[in-house]
Design a protein around this motif. Structure first.
Motif, PDB file in Angstrom:
ATOM      1  N   LEU A  31       3.710  -5.231   4.776  1.00  0.00           N
ATOM      2  CA  LEU A  31       4.964  -5.107   4.018  1.00  0.00           C
ATOM      3  C   LEU A  31       5.092  -3.735   3.359  1.00  0.00           C
ATOM      4  O   LEU A  31       6.175  -3.142   3.359  1.00  0.00           O
ATOM      5  CB  LEU A  31       5.050  -6.216   2.971  1.00  0.00           C
ATOM      6  CG  LEU A  31       5.221  -7.629   3.526  1.00  0.00           C
ATOM      7  CD1 LEU A  31       5.100  -8.668   2.411  1.00  0.00           C
ATOM      8  CD2 LEU A  31       6.550  -7.767   4.246  1.00  0.00           C
ATOM      9  N   ASN A  32       3.999  -3.217   2.811  1.00  0.00           N
ATOM     10  CA  ASN A  32       4.041  -1.882   2.187  1.00  0.00           C
ATOM     11  C   ASN A  32       4.389  -0.807   3.203  1.00  0.00           C
ATOM     12  O   ASN A  32       5.186   0.098   2.920  1.00  0.00           O
ATOM     13  CB  ASN A  32       2.705  -1.557   1.516  1.00  0.00           C
ATOM     14  CG  ASN A  32       2.498  -2.334   0.241  1.00  0.00           C
ATOM     15  OD1 ASN A  32       3.446  -2.781  -0.393  1.00  0.00           O
ATOM     16  ND2 ASN A  32       1.249  -2.517  -0.137  1.00  0.00           N
ATOM     17  N   ARG A  33       3.790  -0.898   4.389  1.00  0.00           N
ATOM     18  CA  ARG A  33       4.085   0.084   5.433  1.00  0.00           C
ATOM     19  C   ARG A  33       5.554   0.028   5.841  1.00  0.00           C
ATOM     20  O   ARG A  33       6.192   1.067   6.025  1.00  0.00           O
ATOM     21  CB  ARG A  33       3.201  -0.163   6.651  1.00  0.00           C
ATOM     22  CG  ARG A  33       1.752   0.201   6.441  1.00  0.00           C
ATOM     23  CD  ARG A  33       0.907  -0.291   7.622  1.00  0.00           C
ATOM     24  NE  ARG A  33      -0.490  -0.007   7.459  1.00  0.00           N
ATOM     25  CZ  ARG A  33      -1.125   0.993   8.048  1.00  0.00           C
ATOM     26  NH1 ARG A  33      -0.477   1.795   8.869  1.00  0.00           N
ATOM     27  NH2 ARG A  33      -2.397   1.183   7.857  1.00  0.00           N
ATOM     28  N   LEU A  34       6.073  -1.178   5.979  1.00  0.00           N
ATOM     29  CA  LEU A  34       7.485  -1.322   6.367  1.00  0.00           C
ATOM     30  C   LEU A  34       8.421  -0.789   5.284  1.00  0.00           C
ATOM     31  O   LEU A  34       9.427  -0.135   5.588  1.00  0.00           O
ATOM     32  CB  LEU A  34       7.801  -2.783   6.684  1.00  0.00           C
ATOM     33  CG  LEU A  34       7.198  -3.315   7.975  1.00  0.00           C
ATOM     34  CD1 LEU A  34       7.395  -4.825   8.068  1.00  0.00           C
ATOM     35  CD2 LEU A  34       7.802  -2.615   9.181  1.00  0.00           C
ATOM     36  N   LYS A  35       8.098  -1.050   4.044  1.00  0.00           N
ATOM     37  CA  LYS A  35       8.932  -0.562   2.942  1.00  0.00           C
ATOM     38  C   LYS A  35       8.915   0.963   2.878  1.00  0.00           C
ATOM     39  O   LYS A  35       9.956   1.583   2.635  1.00  0.00           O
ATOM     40  CB  LYS A  35       8.473  -1.159   1.620  1.00  0.00           C
ATOM     41  CG  LYS A  35       8.836  -2.628   1.488  1.00  0.00           C
ATOM     42  CD  LYS A  35       8.286  -3.226   0.214  1.00  0.00           C
ATOM     43  CE  LYS A  35       8.593  -4.712   0.155  1.00  0.00           C
ATOM     44  NZ  LYS A  35       8.015  -5.334  -1.039  1.00  0.00           N
ATOM     45  N   ARG A  36       7.730   1.557   3.118  1.00  0.00           N
ATOM     46  CA  ARG A  36       7.651   3.022   3.146  1.00  0.00           C
ATOM     47  C   ARG A  36       8.499   3.585   4.277  1.00  0.00           C
ATOM     48  O   ARG A  36       9.234   4.564   4.097  1.00  0.00           O
ATOM     49  CB  ARG A  36       6.201   3.475   3.313  1.00  0.00           C
ATOM     50  CG  ARG A  36       5.624   4.050   2.048  1.00  0.00           C
ATOM     51  CD  ARG A  36       4.214   4.517   2.238  1.00  0.00           C
ATOM     52  NE  ARG A  36       3.396   3.310   2.165  1.00  0.00           N
ATOM     53  CZ  ARG A  36       2.289   3.076   2.840  1.00  0.00           C
ATOM     54  NH1 ARG A  36       1.796   3.960   3.635  1.00  0.00           N
ATOM     55  NH2 ARG A  36       1.640   1.959   2.719  1.00  0.00           N
ATOM     56  N   THR A  80       2.349   0.183  12.201  1.00  0.00           N
ATOM     57  CA  THR A  80       2.621  -1.115  11.597  1.00  0.00           C
ATOM     58  C   THR A  80       2.651  -2.202  12.668  1.00  0.00           C
ATOM     59  O   THR A  80       2.136  -3.302  12.466  1.00  0.00           O
ATOM     60  CB  THR A  80       3.944  -1.083  10.813  1.00  0.00           C
ATOM     61  OG1 THR A  80       3.889  -0.019   9.860  1.00  0.00           O
ATOM     62  CG2 THR A  80       4.196  -2.389  10.100  1.00  0.00           C
ATOM     63  N   GLN A 122      11.048   2.193   5.626  1.00  0.00           N
ATOM     64  CA  GLN A 122      12.441   1.973   5.259  1.00  0.00           C
ATOM     65  C   GLN A 122      12.930   3.084   4.325  1.00  0.00           C
ATOM     66  O   GLN A 122      14.037   3.610   4.490  1.00  0.00           O
ATOM     67  CB  GLN A 122      12.587   0.614   4.576  1.00  0.00           C
ATOM     68  CG  GLN A 122      14.007   0.264   4.182  1.00  0.00           C
ATOM     69  CD  GLN A 122      14.074  -1.084   3.475  1.00  0.00           C
ATOM     70  OE1 GLN A 122      13.145  -1.476   2.759  1.00  0.00           O
ATOM     71  NE2 GLN A 122      15.155  -1.795   3.693  1.00  0.00           N
ATOM     72  N   GLY A 123      12.101   3.473   3.367  1.00  0.00           N
ATOM     73  CA  GLY A 123      12.459   4.553   2.455  1.00  0.00           C
ATOM     74  C   GLY A 123      12.633   5.877   3.186  1.00  0.00           C
ATOM     75  O   GLY A 123      13.588   6.621   2.929  1.00  0.00           O
ATOM     76  N   HIS A 124      11.731   6.148   4.120  1.00  0.00           N
ATOM     77  CA  HIS A 124      11.836   7.385   4.902  1.00  0.00           C
ATOM     78  C   HIS A 124      13.077   7.363   5.788  1.00  0.00           C
ATOM     79  O   HIS A 124      13.748   8.392   5.950  1.00  0.00           O
ATOM     80  CB  HIS A 124      10.591   7.600   5.761  1.00  0.00           C
ATOM     81  CG  HIS A 124       9.382   7.977   4.967  1.00  0.00           C
ATOM     82  ND1 HIS A 124       9.326   9.115   4.200  1.00  0.00           N
ATOM     83  CD2 HIS A 124       8.190   7.371   4.819  1.00  0.00           C
ATOM     84  CE1 HIS A 124       8.144   9.193   3.613  1.00  0.00           C
ATOM     85  NE2 HIS A 124       7.440   8.136   3.970  1.00  0.00           N
TER      86      HIS A 124
END
Length: 88
Positions: free
Chosen positions: A10-15, A50, A17-19
């Motif tokens: 989830l953290n990787r996906l959120k990062r 991911t 998404q931010g990028h």
């Protein structure tokens, strides 16, 4: 907890998404195509890593359902299979 809800995943996906949001801003601002392409490549690489994590975690989760907890040596061998998954 579902293996698909792995906190690292989830953290990787959120990062990513931010990028990706930043890339959209860059396009809207008319930024240089090379800079945008570099950022896009970084997002693609993050998503690929991911995906590998998800596939490996999924395999491990279902193996443990069938045979029980995996010994550390088996986890190392499974990590090799995870590396192969990045080519899917």
């Amino acid at each position: 907890m579902s293996h698909a809800a792995n906190p690292d995943l989830l953290n990787r996906l959120k990062r990513a998404q931010g990028h990706l949001g930043k890339i959209i801003e860059m396009v809207g601002e008319g930024r240089d195509g090379l800079q945008i392409a570099q950022q896009m490549q970084a997002v693609i690489a993050a998503i690929d890593k991911t995906k590998t994590l998800l596939v490996t975690d999924h395999i491990e989760h279902h193996l443990e359902e069938v045979i029980g907890p995996l010994p550390q040596a088996m986890r190392g061998e499974l990590a090799k299979l995870g590396e192969l998954a990045k080519y899917l």
